[in-house]
Write a protein that holds these residues in place. Structure first.
Motif, PDB file in Angstrom:
ATOM      1  N   TYR A  49      26.821  42.888   2.179  1.00 26.17           N
ATOM      2  CA  TYR A  49      26.446  44.197   2.879  1.00 26.17           C
ATOM      3  C   TYR A  49      28.106  44.391   3.622  1.00 26.17           C
ATOM      4  O   TYR A  49      28.379  45.603   3.307  1.00 26.17           O
ATOM      5  N   ALA A  50      28.586  43.426   3.908  1.00 23.40           N
ATOM      6  CA  ALA A  50      30.401  43.877   4.281  1.00 23.40           C
ATOM      7  C   ALA A  50      31.122  44.358   3.120  1.00 23.40           C
ATOM      8  O   ALA A  50      31.704  45.255   3.383  1.00 23.40           O
ATOM      9  N   THR A 103      14.851  39.751   3.516  1.00 26.50           N
ATOM     10  CA  THR A 103      16.041  39.493   4.097  1.00 26.50           C
ATOM     11  C   THR A 103      16.957  40.504   4.127  1.00 26.50           C
ATOM     12  O   THR A 103      17.749  41.112   5.260  1.00 26.50           O
ATOM     13  N   TRP A 104      17.350  41.326   3.002  1.00 27.16           N
ATOM     14  CA  TRP A 104      18.021  42.667   2.943  1.00 27.16           C
ATOM     15  C   TRP A 104      17.559  43.571   3.790  1.00 27.16           C
ATOM     16  O   TRP A 104      18.394  44.388   4.564  1.00 27.16           O
ATOM     17  N   GLU A 132      24.512  38.668   3.902  1.00 25.23           N
ATOM     18  CA  GLU A 132      25.208  39.257   4.948  1.00 25.23           C
ATOM     19  C   GLU A 132      26.765  39.782   4.355  1.00 25.23           C
ATOM     20  O   GLU A 132      27.181  40.772   4.631  1.00 25.23           O
ATOM     21  N   SER A 133      27.368  38.895   3.627  1.00 26.81           N
ATOM     22  CA  SER A 133      28.432  38.791   3.219  1.00 26.81           C
ATOM     23  C   SER A 133      28.531  40.108   2.093  1.00 26.81           C
ATOM     24  O   SER A 133      29.561  40.918   2.248  1.00 26.81           O
ATOM     25  N   ILE A 143      19.081  42.942   7.301  1.00 26.19           N
ATOM     26  CA  ILE A 143      20.140  43.237   7.270  1.00 26.19           C
ATOM     27  C   ILE A 143      20.447  44.611   7.321  1.00 26.19           C
ATOM     28  O   ILE A 143      21.340  45.284   8.280  1.00 26.19           O
ATOM     29  N   ALA A 188      20.880  33.798   2.885  1.00 27.55           N
ATOM     30  CA  ALA A 188      21.128  34.954   3.812  1.00 27.55           C
ATOM     31  C   ALA A 188      22.461  35.132   3.997  1.00 27.55           C
ATOM     32  O   ALA A 188      22.745  36.435   4.272  1.00 27.55           O
ATOM     33  N   THR A 189      23.232  34.086   4.273  1.00 24.72           N
ATOM     34  CA  THR A 189      24.855  34.266   4.522  1.00 24.72           C
ATOM     35  C   THR A 189      25.254  35.110   3.375  1.00 24.72           C
ATOM     36  O   THR A 189      26.326  35.995   3.569  1.00 24.72           O
ATOM     37  N   GLN A 190      25.079  34.799   2.094  1.00 24.73           N
ATOM     38  CA  GLN A 190      25.635  35.576   0.966  1.00 24.73           C
ATOM     39  C   GLN A 190      25.206  37.055   1.016  1.00 24.73           C
ATOM     40  O   GLN A 190      26.016  38.024   0.657  1.00 24.73           O
ATOM     41  N   ARG A 192      19.619  45.872  10.895  1.00 22.59           N
ATOM     42  CA  ARG A 192      20.567  45.863  11.952  1.00 22.59           C
ATOM     43  C   ARG A 192      21.796  46.293  12.122  1.00 22.59           C
ATOM     44  O   ARG A 192      22.291  46.961  12.883  1.00 22.59           O
ATOM     45  N   HIS A 193      22.398  46.616  10.698  1.00 20.81           N
ATOM     46  CA  HIS A 193      23.568  47.213  10.433  1.00 20.81           C
ATOM     47  C   HIS A 193      23.571  48.768  10.359  1.00 20.81           C
ATOM     48  O   HIS A 193      24.555  49.532  10.716  1.00 20.81           O
TER      49      HIS A 193
END
Length: 335
Positions: A267-268, A311-312, A264-265, A315, A260-262, A318-319
């Motif tokens: 997306y940024a 998970t995606w 999120e990264s 993300i 999940a951390t990867q 949220r964003h």
């Protein structure tokens, strides 16, 4: 909006240099795998094999369409017939056939690649020009038409096609010279990690000076490595350069082992390059059964509710306030 990303000097590895040397065989000539010497299916000639992109039994579906919505977290999204239909007209089922040619080398050795590793290192290759590739495609297309089958999708795969960006533009030009761009779509499959390196080495690209024309080239790219990997900077720079050139980019990940951390990264990183990219991303579980995978590591398969696309979706909501594949990817603007 699309933002320019500065291209740092790439981390050039011996495998990249070797693969580049293999594929770029000489002035206007490129190395391709002789498909008759592979285990790949539906081989027609040494240059081309046929492939049906959307296949319900193999769970390869254009899952952005309403009829497949309930399967969007389980299927390997294969929406090239949808993007072809958007470009040429008609229904996606009119375009569910592709002729695929494979360049003869790659700088990666992904465990889930459906091509035997020997053919990612130049084994059993032959040399041809872009014009010869298109001439053989046209002959195959005409032969199929006589049997009632329509072939409107020319797909350059590999190996890694963007080891030779000029090959892509020369094939596009050869299609244009034959007045085929109103009836044929050119699709390129790439890992994008080679583009900045190969672009710099190949110098000027006269064929790339018309962004309106180049936008017709569909670039489907699998981002094989996450943003915390050593390989990511080259992938990121290739992605930014592809959009800067004007290619119509459709990113994907086979994310069965991404955290999940990867994600999120990721997306940024994507939104930093182009605001439309996160919504164009296909997050695929990679349920594959090609013969070449029999002796390789198999990726973990998600259980119910554990699919990486779930998970995606969280993300994205949220964003960006949208769900995963809420809109077919070709309708999402890159800017």
């Amino acid at each position: 909006m699309v933002k320019k990303v500065s291209h740092a000097a790439p981390d050039v590895r011996p495998l990249l240099r070797r693969a580049h040397r293999i594929v770029n065989a000489g002035e206007g000539e490129y190395a391709f795998t002789d498909l008759r010497r592979t285990k790949l299916g539906n081989v027609q000639t040494r240059q081309f094999r046929l492939f049906t992109p959307v296949s319900r039994p193999r769970m390869r579906l254009p899952t952005a369409l309403p009829e497949f919505t309930e399967l969007r977290h389980m299927a390997n999204l294969s929406d090239s017939p949808v993007t072809v239909a958007a470009h040429l007209g008609g229904h996606w089922t009119d375009h569910n056939l592709a002729a695929i040619t494979h360049v003869a080398a790659c700088n990666f050795r992904c465990s889930y690649c459906y091509v035997d590793y020997t053919h990612l290192a130049g084994a059993d290759h032959f040399v041809a020009s872009a014009d010869a590739v298109v001439a053989e495609f046209v002959a195959l297309r005409e032969a199929l038409l006589r049997t009632g089958r329509r072939l409107n999708l020319l797909r350059i795969s590999g190996g890694e096609p963007l080891l030779a960006p000029s090959l892509v533009f020369e094939i596009h030009h050869a299609l244009a010279v034959r007045d085929l761009l109103d009836s044929v779509v050119l699709k390129v499959e790439s890992n994008l990690s080679t583009l900045a390196y190969a672009w710099r080495l190949s110098g000027a690209h006269p064929a790339a000076r018309d962004p309106a024309a180049i936008r017709g080239i569909k670039l489907h790219t699998t981002l094989h490595h996450p943003p915390d990997s050593r390989e990511w900077p080259a992938i990121r720079d290739g992605l930014a350069l592809a959009i800067e050139i004007g290619l119509d980019v459709y990113p994907a990940i086979g994310a069965s082992d991404w955290t999940a951390t990867q994600l999120e990264s990721l997306y940024a990183e994507l939104v930093r390059i182009s605001t439309g990219l996160p919504r164009r991303l296909a997050v695929r579980p990679f349920h594959l059964d090609y013969p070449a995978l029999a002796d390789r590591r198999r990726l973990p398969q998600p259980g119910p509710g554990e699919a990486p696309s779930v998970t995606w979706e969280g993300i994205l909501r949220r964003h960006a306030g949208v769900g995963y594949l809420a809109m077919p990817r070709h309708l999402v603007p890159l800017t």
